[in-house]
Design a protein around this motif. Sequence first.
Motif, short mmCIF file in Angstrom:
data_model
loop_
_atom_site.label_atom_id
_atom_site.label_comp_id
_atom_site.label_asym_id
_atom_site.label_seq_id
_atom_site.Cartn_x
_atom_site.Cartn_y
_atom_site.Cartn_z
N LEU A 75 0.83 -1.02 0.10
CA LEU A 75 0.23 0.06 -0.07
C LEU A 75 1.01 1.67 0.18
O LEU A 75 0.23 2.66 0.31
N SER A 76 2.43 1.04 0.16
CA SER A 76 2.94 2.33 0.47
C SER A 76 3.25 3.31 -1.13
O SER A 76 3.54 4.15 -0.90
N GLY A 77 2.85 2.48 -2.17
CA GLY A 77 3.04 3.19 -3.00
C GLY A 77 2.47 4.85 -3.10
O GLY A 77 2.48 5.31 -4.36
N TRP A 78 1.75 5.42 -2.91
CA TRP A 78 0.73 5.97 -2.62
C TRP A 78 1.24 7.64 -3.10
O TRP A 78 1.15 7.96 -3.10
N PRO A 79 2.03 7.99 -2.19
CA PRO A 79 2.92 9.00 -2.61
C PRO A 79 3.47 9.71 -3.79
O PRO A 79 3.45 9.90 -4.25
N LEU A 80 3.93 8.28 -4.70
CA LEU A 80 4.62 8.02 -6.38
C LEU A 80 3.04 9.40 -7.52
O LEU A 80 3.20 9.57 -7.99
N LEU A 81 1.52 8.96 -6.70
CA LEU A 81 0.46 10.03 -6.86
C LEU A 81 1.07 11.29 -6.62
O LEU A 81 0.01 11.65 -7.31
N LEU A 82 0.90 11.59 -5.58
CA LEU A 82 1.13 13.44 -4.86
C LEU A 82 1.41 14.29 -6.07
O LEU A 82 1.49 14.97 -6.81
N PRO A 83 2.78 14.16 -7.11
CA PRO A 83 3.32 15.10 -8.19
C PRO A 83 2.14 15.05 -8.79
O PRO A 83 2.45 16.20 -9.64
N PRO A 84 1.81 13.96 -9.43
CA PRO A 84 1.15 14.13 -10.75
C PRO A 84 -0.49 14.59 -10.48
O PRO A 84 -1.30 15.50 -11.20
N ILE A 85 -1.23 14.62 -8.77
CA ILE A 85 -1.93 14.85 -8.21
C ILE A 85 -2.17 17.11 -8.33
O ILE A 85 -2.65 17.80 -8.72
N ILE A 86 -0.78 16.85 -7.92
CA ILE A 86 -0.78 18.63 -7.53
C ILE A 86 -0.33 19.00 -8.96
O ILE A 86 -1.05 19.96 -9.30
N CYS A 87 0.13 18.45 -9.54
CA CYS A 87 0.36 19.32 -11.07
C CYS A 87 -0.89 19.65 -11.93
O CYS A 87 -0.65 20.82 -12.68
N VAL A 88 -1.56 18.14 -12.06
CA VAL A 88 -3.09 18.64 -12.79
C VAL A 88 -3.99 19.78 -12.11
O VAL A 88 -4.45 20.24 -12.45
N LEU A 89 -3.74 19.90 -10.43
CA LEU A 89 -4.76 20.52 -9.11
C LEU A 89 -4.50 22.15 -10.07
O LEU A 89 -4.60 23.17 -10.11
N LEU A 90 -2.37 22.41 -9.82
CA LEU A 90 -1.87 23.79 -10.52
C LEU A 90 -3.02 24.31 -11.80
O LEU A 90 -3.09 25.18 -11.82
N PHE A 91 -2.51 22.88 -12.62
CA PHE A 91 -2.69 23.45 -14.31
C PHE A 91 -3.99 23.37 -14.28
O PHE A 91 -4.92 24.52 -15.20
N ARG A 92 -5.05 22.71 -14.22
CA ARG A 92 -6.48 22.87 -14.04
C ARG A 92 -6.82 24.48 -13.41
O ARG A 92 -7.65 25.00 -14.32
N ARG A 93 -6.38 24.83 -12.34
CA ARG A 93 -6.68 26.75 -11.48
C ARG A 93 -6.23 27.04 -11.93
O ARG A 93 -6.59 27.72 -12.74
N ARG A 94 -4.91 27.03 -13.27
CA ARG A 94 -4.61 28.12 -13.78
C ARG A 94 -5.54 28.11 -15.75
O ARG A 94 -6.27 29.56 -16.23
N SER A 95 -5.67 27.01 -15.69
CA SER A 95 -6.87 27.10 -17.38
C SER A 95 -8.01 27.75 -17.00
O SER A 95 -8.73 28.26 -17.46
N ARG A 96 -8.40 27.39 -15.39
CA ARG A 96 -10.09 27.90 -14.82
C ARG A 96 -9.68 29.38 -14.36
O ARG A 96 -10.61 30.25 -15.24
N ARG A 97 -8.82 30.36 -14.63
CA ARG A 97 -8.75 31.29 -14.01
C ARG A 97 -8.73 31.91 -15.41
O ARG A 97 -9.15 32.97 -15.83
#
Length: 374
Positions: A75-97
């Motif tokens: 179960l410990s591999g979940w931190p590998l998902l944090l970078p893509p999650i953060i990148c997508v969130l920031l990209f979407r925020r900028r796109s919506r703005r």
Amino acid sequence: MANTKASVSHHSMEGNIISDDDDAPAAPPVISTTPSRLVIFSACLVLLGAGGPLLLRVYFVHGGRRLWLSTFIQLSGWPLLLPPIICVLLFRRRSRREADDGRSSSIADQLLPWRLAGAIAVLGAFFGVACFVYSLGMQALPLSTSSLLLSTQLAFNAVFAFLFAGLRLTPFSANAVVLLIIGPAVLGVGPSSSSVKPAGESSRAYWTGFVETIAAAAMCGLVLPLVEAAMSRYGRRRRRDNRSYLTVMQIQATMGAAGSAVCLLGMAVTGDFRALPKEAAGFGLGETNYFLVFVFEAVSWQLFNLGIMGLIVCASSLLAGIMIAVLLPLSQVLAVVFLREKFDGTKGIALVLSLWGFVSYLYGEQRQEKEETG
């Protein structure tokens, strides 16, 4: 609860993820027999994660004994998902703005609804316990045997999906459930069942591992439909132009974090942290390979878990269970090639019955889709 069949057709075509907008209308259903790219991508991730069970067995074969530690690695591999999650969130925020002429767009709007996140966290903790039970069985059984037994999760999945997610059992899916129950039963009571025990292992330990693996299959078969039910109850579908893999990654990260917390608590109670250096020094493949096995195992399990979650979100929990069953032949081959495990007639019969059940389900699904779209 929405009918699972409708869920397969709707979700797989839309690739829809849970809406972050409380007022977003549900996307109209689209019926098609062609799987979406997200479904295909998720299925590929599941296949890429096929090495997870193999590496877990390697850990036990070469001297590993820490059950909570081995569960934590799953179960410990979940931190590998944090970078893509953060990148997508920031990209979407900028796109919506930019789309809103500079008006603010909150990242919180892109996160999971809090009730869904809470439900997923509880299921993640339960899934951590299921992984621990699976480790108990894997410690006692050969990989080829445990893989056959784990395939019964599809039968449990079908039953729980019927109870919690509105699945309609067709004659073909019912036939698949029966065959997937008979296969492991043949393995357990067949005349050569005593020959599949690892060398030096008692019959009691073998049968204990047998029951533990069946229990793990039942728990896994329960978690998948409950995730689907939680999404149906607490989540909303995105607009078609907002569909993405972001929610899949968030759900998997939440489940992984909750399950890892349970494992860390178990490791603290059983003294796994203190025993880790000694076990690494005595590992059969060497101390360096001890940690390399953990690294590659964590990555493999993360690919597998992410793919399964993607199938639940983009299609249905039953399809996710089907993909777990698809790994059965691959696990058999890996066990024979890399671990030199025996593949006798009893295992062959169980394998054929399990594959027969899988093909029966696929044929039934294809036939029903043609009838509904014809």
